[in-house]
Scaffold this active site. Structure first.
Site, short mmCIF file in Angstrom:
data_model
loop_
_atom_site.label_atom_id
_atom_site.label_comp_id
_atom_site.label_asym_id
_atom_site.label_seq_id
_atom_site.Cartn_x
_atom_site.Cartn_y
_atom_site.Cartn_z
N THR A 130 10.99 -26.76 -21.32
CA THR A 130 12.43 -26.51 -21.24
C THR A 130 12.84 -26.23 -19.81
O THR A 130 12.22 -25.42 -19.13
CB THR A 130 12.78 -25.32 -22.15
OG1 THR A 130 12.31 -25.61 -23.45
CG2 THR A 130 14.27 -25.07 -22.18
N HIS A 174 12.75 -20.36 -17.61
CA HIS A 174 12.59 -20.43 -19.07
C HIS A 174 11.45 -19.53 -19.54
O HIS A 174 11.59 -18.76 -20.49
CB HIS A 174 12.33 -21.88 -19.50
CG HIS A 174 11.98 -22.02 -20.95
ND1 HIS A 174 12.90 -21.81 -21.96
CD2 HIS A 174 10.81 -22.33 -21.57
CE1 HIS A 174 12.31 -22.00 -23.13
NE2 HIS A 174 11.04 -22.31 -22.94
N GLU A 189 14.58 -31.05 -21.94
CA GLU A 189 13.40 -31.39 -21.15
C GLU A 189 13.54 -32.80 -20.59
O GLU A 189 14.40 -33.56 -21.02
CB GLU A 189 12.12 -31.36 -22.02
CG GLU A 189 11.83 -30.02 -22.65
CD GLU A 189 10.40 -29.91 -23.19
OE1 GLU A 189 9.49 -30.60 -22.66
OE2 GLU A 189 10.20 -29.13 -24.14
N LYS A 247 7.06 -27.14 -33.63
CA LYS A 247 7.38 -28.09 -32.57
C LYS A 247 7.13 -29.53 -32.96
O LYS A 247 7.69 -30.44 -32.35
CB LYS A 247 6.52 -27.80 -31.34
CG LYS A 247 6.74 -26.42 -30.75
CD LYS A 247 7.94 -26.39 -29.86
CE LYS A 247 7.99 -25.09 -29.09
NZ LYS A 247 9.03 -25.14 -28.06
N GLU A 301 15.40 -28.29 -27.05
CA GLU A 301 14.84 -27.93 -25.76
C GLU A 301 15.22 -29.02 -24.78
O GLU A 301 14.89 -30.19 -24.98
CB GLU A 301 13.31 -27.77 -25.83
CG GLU A 301 12.90 -26.48 -26.54
CD GLU A 301 11.42 -26.17 -26.44
OE1 GLU A 301 10.61 -27.11 -26.26
OE2 GLU A 301 11.06 -24.97 -26.56
N TYR A 330 5.17 -26.16 -19.72
CA TYR A 330 5.99 -24.95 -19.86
C TYR A 330 6.28 -24.50 -18.44
O TYR A 330 5.93 -23.41 -18.03
CB TYR A 330 5.14 -23.93 -20.63
CG TYR A 330 5.79 -22.67 -21.11
CD1 TYR A 330 6.92 -22.69 -21.91
CD2 TYR A 330 5.22 -21.44 -20.79
CE1 TYR A 330 7.48 -21.51 -22.37
CE2 TYR A 330 5.77 -20.25 -21.25
CZ TYR A 330 6.90 -20.30 -22.05
OH TYR A 330 7.45 -19.12 -22.52
MN MN Z 1 8.88 -28.11 -25.39
#
Ligand code: MN
Length: 429
Positions: free
Chosen positions: A358, A142, A210, A262, A208, A137
């Site tokens: 993200t 974000h 990523e 998730k 997201e 994270y």
């Molecule tokens: Mn994620």
């Protein structure tokens, strides 16, 4: 060992389209199913997939200490386990075989017929068997945006965030390669103003934006990886769409973090671009204040300049780019993430995958999720066909692309593209 492969002037005898993500400087690794239904480890130059298993059987890697079946596998795990020296030897050798000044394979039609495939003749698979998947994270923008929306605008970052690369353990069973559709999940949510939850389809399915890195065997249980050594254990990177159900997330995430919001699906691009290929695109990462604790202090350029984009395509419409971000915005680097992950002695294996979190940039057109781009749905986006989106709708296709560019060399990741299907309907008996 020099990275001969990366030289910007290097050319190949294979045709490479202008602006291809896969010039001879890239040499990524993946796993594919051939026209004869055989699974093999491969690489890619331009729009050609290269069967490394066949190349090895034909003797093209004879100077490199490799087991006979190293490429005749359905995952890259064993090859990755062989370590950085082997990755470099193999990548350099592939680069030599396809160099414009090397006629050995170029003039051997029989061998070329065995070794080369056009992209429409093959089907890309998951490149590794992912044992463990961790999601960080690590974008400050974000984390700040989410903190403002879900908690307290005045104290958007929690007190630990500037000291710890915050992460959680995800679920590897639901990671799928680009092209695999995913279903809208069912789950519990708490409607606005209600005091009891309801059950039904998630109404707030999000992407997201990523990236993820794939590791090799890094340590034994109980022994941390020092931050300055951490990059030696990173094989390469992929694009990563960590699908999220924001309404389920909001109701379930306290106190233990994300769970069913998730783990219903996460999608990755199928070619792993090595850290060696990304070497020319290093940049400094954002200044860290306060200074991290000593075990997280790093030197040198540990960020990477990777342009990232997300497009949404309605079922019968054109794709609209909805955001442009960059991996260089990451506050915590991959080296810090891996050092932190193992500082307690946690063991990391070949084929483990670590998501960045993200990746949002500083301005609203660089945010990495619909949650932020539409600010929780308050500011819907308009697509090119005139329709609007607060979140992702059934039959939408979400595509992430990413590439680096410098000295007229473009190293790209291809894409991760995924269609969102409606919720699963139980067949009536
Ligand atoms: Mn994620």
């Amino acid at each position: 060992m020099p990275l001969k492969t990366n030289h910007p002037e290097k050319k190949t005898w294979l045709p490479v389209p202008v602006n291809s993500d896969f010039p001879i400087q890239n040499i990524p690794f993946g796993v594919f199913l051939t026209r004869d239904d055989i699974i093999t480890i491969g690489s890619r130059i331009g729009d050609y997939a290269i069967d490394l298993g066949a190349l090895h059987q034909l003797g093209y890697f004879k100077d490199i200490p490799l087991t006979d079946d190293i490429f005749l596998q359905d995952t890259l795990n064993d090859f990755i386990s062989d370590g950085k020296k082997t990755w470099r030897l193999v990548r350099n050798r592939i680069s030599e075989i396809f160099d414009i000044n090397n006629d050995q394979l170029k003039n051997n039609e029989d061998h070329k017929n065995i070794v080369l495939f056009t992209m429409d003749e093959i089907e890309m698979q998951l490149p590794v068997q992912i044992g463990d998947y961790t999601d960080f994270y690590s974008s400050k923008e974000h984390a700040t945006n989410v903190g403002k929306m879900f908690r307290d605008p005045e104290n958007a970052l929690l007190p630990n965030w500037l000291h710890i690369p915050v992460g959680y353990h995800g679920r590897s069973s639901s990671i799928v390669p680009s092209g695999t559709s995913v279903r809208r999940p069912m789950g519990q949510t708490l409607p606005a103003g209600a005091d009891q939850p309801i059950f039904g389809p998630s109404k707030l399915v999000d992407f997201e934006l990523e990236m993820a890195f794939i590791t090799t065997d890094a340590n034994v249980l109980g022994e941390p990886i020092p931050v300055e050594e951490a990059e030696n254990y990173i094989f390469g990177m992929v694009l990563f769409n960590d699908w999220s159900a924001r309404d389920i997330q909001k109701w379930e995430y306290v106190p233990l973090g994300p769970f069913l919001a998730k783990n219903f699906a996460s999608s990755i691009s199928p070619w792993i671009v090595t850290l060696d290929a990304l070497e020319p695109f290093r940049v400094g990462s954002p200044e860290q204040t306060p200074k991290p604790l000593p075990y997280l202090q790093q030197s040198g350029k540990k960020g990477f300049d990777i342009n990232l984009e997300v497009a949404i395509k309605p079922e019968n419409g054109k794709a609209t780019t909805v955001t442009r971000s960059n991996f260089k915005y990451m506050y915590w680097t991959m080296a810090q993430q891996l050092a932190h992950h193992t500082i307690n002695g946690c063991k990391v294996n070949s084929g483990d995958m670590m998501g960045s979190g993200t990746i949002s940039g500083p301005t609203p057109d660089t945010y990495g999720s619909m949650l932020e781009l539409t600010w929780r749905g308050e500011k819907p986006l308009t697509l090119e066909d005139g329709s609007t989106r607060k979140f992702i709708e059934d039959h939408d296709t979400v595509t992430i692309t990413g590439y680096c560019q410098k000295d007229n060399v473009r190293i790209g990741f291809g894409e991760v593209t995924t269609k969102l299907l409606p919720v699963f309907q139980q067949k009536k008996k």
